[in-house]
Design a protein around this motif. Sequence first.
Motif, mmCIF file in Angstrom:
data_model
loop_
_atom_site.group_PDB
_atom_site.id
_atom_site.type_symbol
_atom_site.label_atom_id
_atom_site.label_comp_id
_atom_site.label_asym_id
_atom_site.label_seq_id
_atom_site.Cartn_x
_atom_site.Cartn_y
_atom_site.Cartn_z
ATOM 1 N N ALA A 24 0.830 -1.208 0.000
ATOM 2 C CA ALA A 24 0.000 0.000 0.000
ATOM 3 C C ALA A 24 0.862 1.255 0.000
ATOM 4 O O ALA A 24 0.572 2.237 -0.698
ATOM 5 C CB ALA A 24 -0.934 -0.008 1.211
ATOM 6 N N ILE A 25 1.950 1.227 0.782
ATOM 7 C CA ILE A 25 2.840 2.390 0.843
ATOM 8 C C ILE A 25 3.538 2.600 -0.495
ATOM 9 O O ILE A 25 3.665 3.741 -0.969
ATOM 10 C CB ILE A 25 3.861 2.219 1.984
ATOM 11 C CG1 ILE A 25 3.150 2.347 3.334
ATOM 12 C CG2 ILE A 25 4.983 3.252 1.875
ATOM 13 C CD1 ILE A 25 4.005 1.953 4.519
ATOM 14 N N ALA A 26 3.966 1.504 -1.125
ATOM 15 C CA ALA A 26 4.601 1.623 -2.445
ATOM 16 C C ALA A 26 3.632 2.220 -3.456
ATOM 17 O O ALA A 26 4.007 3.082 -4.269
ATOM 18 C CB ALA A 26 5.085 0.253 -2.919
ATOM 19 N N PHE A 27 2.373 1.803 -3.399
ATOM 20 C CA PHE A 27 1.358 2.376 -4.286
ATOM 21 C C PHE A 27 1.172 3.862 -3.977
ATOM 22 O O PHE A 27 1.010 4.690 -4.877
ATOM 23 C CB PHE A 27 0.035 1.634 -4.125
ATOM 24 C CG PHE A 27 -1.093 2.222 -4.915
ATOM 25 C CD1 PHE A 27 -1.088 2.204 -6.301
ATOM 26 C CD2 PHE A 27 -2.176 2.820 -4.273
ATOM 27 C CE1 PHE A 27 -2.124 2.764 -7.034
ATOM 28 C CE2 PHE A 27 -3.218 3.373 -4.993
ATOM 29 C CZ PHE A 27 -3.189 3.350 -6.378
ATOM 30 N N GLY A 28 1.194 4.201 -2.683
ATOM 31 C CA GLY A 28 1.090 5.603 -2.297
ATOM 32 C C GLY A 28 2.231 6.432 -2.865
ATOM 33 O O GLY A 28 2.035 7.578 -3.292
ATOM 34 N N PHE A 29 3.441 5.858 -2.914
ATOM 35 C CA PHE A 29 4.600 6.576 -3.442
ATOM 36 C C PHE A 29 4.447 6.905 -4.927
ATOM 37 O O PHE A 29 4.798 8.001 -5.360
ATOM 38 C CB PHE A 29 5.864 5.732 -3.229
ATOM 39 C CG PHE A 29 6.587 6.060 -1.957
ATOM 40 C CD1 PHE A 29 7.859 6.588 -1.965
ATOM 41 C CD2 PHE A 29 5.980 5.847 -0.733
ATOM 42 C CE1 PHE A 29 8.517 6.902 -0.785
ATOM 43 C CE2 PHE A 29 6.621 6.151 0.446
ATOM 44 C CZ PHE A 29 7.900 6.683 0.423
ATOM 45 N N ILE A 30 3.922 5.949 -5.706
ATOM 46 C CA ILE A 30 3.819 6.185 -7.148
ATOM 47 C C ILE A 30 2.567 6.982 -7.516
ATOM 48 O O ILE A 30 2.417 7.394 -8.653
ATOM 49 C CB ILE A 30 3.824 4.847 -7.937
ATOM 50 C CG1 ILE A 30 2.583 4.006 -7.608
ATOM 51 C CG2 ILE A 30 5.100 4.076 -7.683
ATOM 52 C CD1 ILE A 30 2.485 2.713 -8.397
ATOM 53 N N SER A 31 1.693 7.209 -6.530
ATOM 54 C CA SER A 31 0.410 7.861 -6.824
ATOM 55 C C SER A 31 0.269 9.245 -6.198
ATOM 56 O O SER A 31 -0.763 9.890 -6.374
ATOM 57 C CB SER A 31 -0.752 6.971 -6.346
ATOM 58 O OG SER A 31 -0.653 5.668 -6.874
ATOM 59 N N THR A 32 1.277 9.677 -5.442
ATOM 60 C CA THR A 32 1.200 10.980 -4.789
ATOM 61 C C THR A 32 2.463 11.788 -5.074
ATOM 62 O O THR A 32 3.479 11.249 -5.531
ATOM 63 C CB THR A 32 1.046 10.831 -3.263
ATOM 64 O OG1 THR A 32 2.172 10.095 -2.739
ATOM 65 C CG2 THR A 32 -0.233 10.107 -2.905
ATOM 66 N N LYS A 33 2.383 13.064 -4.775
ATOM 67 C CA LYS A 33 3.536 13.943 -4.982
ATOM 68 C C LYS A 33 4.531 13.774 -3.839
ATOM 69 O O LYS A 33 4.148 13.444 -2.719
ATOM 70 C CB LYS A 33 3.064 15.396 -5.044
ATOM 71 C CG LYS A 33 2.158 15.694 -6.220
ATOM 72 C CD LYS A 33 1.676 17.144 -6.166
ATOM 73 C CE LYS A 33 0.703 17.434 -7.310
ATOM 74 N NZ LYS A 33 0.176 18.817 -7.242
ATOM 75 N N PRO A 34 5.826 14.015 -4.097
ATOM 76 C CA PRO A 34 6.829 13.929 -3.027
ATOM 77 C C PRO A 34 6.446 14.826 -1.849
ATOM 78 O O PRO A 34 6.018 15.958 -2.035
ATOM 79 C CB PRO A 34 8.111 14.431 -3.710
ATOM 80 C CG PRO A 34 7.898 14.133 -5.162
ATOM 81 C CD PRO A 34 6.434 14.344 -5.406
ATOM 82 N N GLY A 35 6.577 14.283 -0.654
ATOM 83 C CA GLY A 35 6.280 15.067 0.536
ATOM 84 C C GLY A 35 4.863 14.910 1.051
ATOM 85 O O GLY A 35 4.574 15.300 2.188
ATOM 86 N N GLU A 36 3.957 14.371 0.233
ATOM 87 C CA GLU A 36 2.572 14.204 0.683
ATOM 88 C C GLU A 36 2.468 13.079 1.715
ATOM 89 O O GLU A 36 3.175 12.079 1.648
ATOM 90 C CB GLU A 36 1.650 13.874 -0.503
ATOM 91 C CG GLU A 36 1.303 15.069 -1.365
ATOM 92 C CD GLU A 36 0.225 14.736 -2.370
ATOM 93 O OE1 GLU A 36 -0.501 13.740 -2.163
ATOM 94 O OE2 GLU A 36 0.108 15.456 -3.368
ATOM 95 N N THR A 37 1.559 13.272 2.666
ATOM 96 C CA THR A 37 1.323 12.251 3.690
ATOM 97 C C THR A 37 0.617 11.045 3.078
ATOM 98 O O THR A 37 -0.301 11.192 2.278
ATOM 99 C CB THR A 37 0.467 12.829 4.834
ATOM 100 O OG1 THR A 37 1.168 13.924 5.426
ATOM 101 C CG2 THR A 37 0.191 11.775 5.901
ATOM 102 N N ILE A 38 1.051 9.865 3.476
ATOM 103 C CA ILE A 38 0.432 8.615 3.021
ATOM 104 C C ILE A 38 -0.330 8.013 4.199
ATOM 105 O O ILE A 38 0.216 7.869 5.295
ATOM 106 C CB ILE A 38 1.493 7.630 2.507
ATOM 107 C CG1 ILE A 38 2.164 8.187 1.243
ATOM 108 C CG2 ILE A 38 0.879 6.260 2.216
ATOM 109 C CD1 ILE A 38 3.330 7.356 0.749
ATOM 110 N N ARG A 39 -1.612 7.665 3.963
ATOM 111 C CA ARG A 39 -2.460 7.126 5.028
ATOM 112 C C ARG A 39 -2.913 5.716 4.657
ATOM 113 O O ARG A 39 -3.501 5.510 3.600
ATOM 114 C CB ARG A 39 -3.675 8.027 5.249
ATOM 115 C CG ARG A 39 -3.296 9.456 5.594
ATOM 116 C CD ARG A 39 -4.516 10.358 5.733
ATOM 117 N NE ARG A 39 -4.102 11.748 5.851
ATOM 118 C CZ ARG A 39 -3.712 12.308 6.990
ATOM 119 N NH1 ARG A 39 -3.733 11.592 8.093
ATOM 120 N NH2 ARG A 39 -3.324 13.563 7.022
ATOM 121 N N VAL A 40 -2.648 4.768 5.550
ATOM 122 C CA VAL A 40 -2.946 3.353 5.308
ATOM 123 C C VAL A 40 -3.737 2.786 6.483
ATOM 124 O O VAL A 40 -3.479 3.122 7.636
ATOM 125 C CB VAL A 40 -1.644 2.546 5.114
ATOM 126 C CG1 VAL A 40 -1.947 1.052 4.936
ATOM 127 C CG2 VAL A 40 -0.845 3.076 3.923
#
Length: 484
Positions: A421-437
């Motif tokens: 999920a975190i890897a998907f968050g990395f490729i789907s959001t801009k650098p620096g954005e918070t990732i919520r799982v």
Amino acid sequence: MMNDAKPNKFTYPTLLKACGDGGIVAEGKQVHCHVVKLGFAGDGHVKSAGIRMYGYFGMAADARKMLDDEDDDDAVCWNAMIDGYFRCGDVGKALEVFNTMQSERIRPGKFVLTSVLAACAHLGALDHGRWVHAYVRRKKKSIVMDAVLGTALLDMYAKCGRLDMAWEVFESMKEKEVFSWNAMIKGLAMHGRADDAVELFFEMQRRKFRPNGITFIGVLNACAHSGAVEQALKLFDSMENVYNIEPEVEHYGCLVDCLGRSGRLEEAEELVNSMPIEPNPAVYGSLLGACRIHGNAELGERIGRLLLELEPNNSGRYALLSNIYAKAERWDDVAEVRKLMKERGVKTNPGSSMIELGGCVHEFKMGEGCHPKMKEIYSTLKVMIERLEMEGYVPNTSQVLFNIEEEEKETALQYHSEKLAIAFGFISTKPGETIRVVKNLRVCDDCHSAIKLISRVYGREIVLRDRVRYHHFRDGTCSCKDFW
């Protein structure tokens, strides 16, 4: 005269409701057959009552068929369907129906908004929850923000990782009930804010709200997850002495958890043995979890074996006992537990993690490759792991229970659902954005260590909600202080 009376469309909503409330499935189906036979299936009141009845039965497919049978559905039917999905635990189908309502311009009522917010809270669907909040603001003339709706809203924000927004809603609520204060205390507890939870506990009393048993569960949990043992003991003693509330098994479980997590295992065991009511598996489970944290294999084995007899089909108990054995390097005992699971036909609960992006909830499970971007996700994860290893990351394989080689264990750890999920968050959001799982199980030690490192190496804040609590990863540290 009575013999000549015939049922009409006003008769069946009451009958269907009675069947749903009573849980009498066979009779409910018979009433539904009469509805169809007599031509009342298209009536909105009858239809909504039938949908709600099947929801109470946990028969979501039958409820949906009833919804889809006619074209002239009104908002009440859609609301009943959302509530039905929520009752069936398909707290994602509920959001799908809600989205369909919006596309067809069907206005949701206050009660369905409460159900939708509960679904958002369960899934961690923050964007959907924000939409509901904005909708309530726009419709403030027709939708009153009462204590029920306000509490659902703050609970959603707290469970979606936005404690700041939860507090903002709580502060702005003109109407508060005891359950509103309870929800806010519980939200603070989930996020490790024990001091604030205790302060709110006393504030509610200053505002003339009397705490109840649920209030104490929230505040005792807050103490348990922050190591505030003395505060927990004082609060527990005050239940009967000050508030005339007799502690129930859940309160004892919270105190056992608090003592155990703080390493006071002997006191925790003494409390279990001296309880005036029969300890339930959850109480023993808290003690077993403490044994895993502090590496007490002797007590862990005793409690673990007891739990395997009390809950022979609970896979989590086997996993916890096996982890305790593994930590003590008692590999023969690990193998025995695995063998016992197999003999009893116990299946482990698969880990799954969800991440909401662009209003869509994406779910990941280890070993599943059905996501359209799975190839890119695996590639990104591979690069992430390699970079972490350069920073000193070594996979912690002690909790991998499979009988496989060490290298294969490391591979299994790489593909845990939260990492995907975190890897998907990395490729789907801009650098620096918070990732919520949001994860359905407790985060394992390896993933916890890896995510701490990811937050520092990549300069990302990662908010993870697991089955137990919230973890805010930032700059290589976690808000739980490795105490979860």
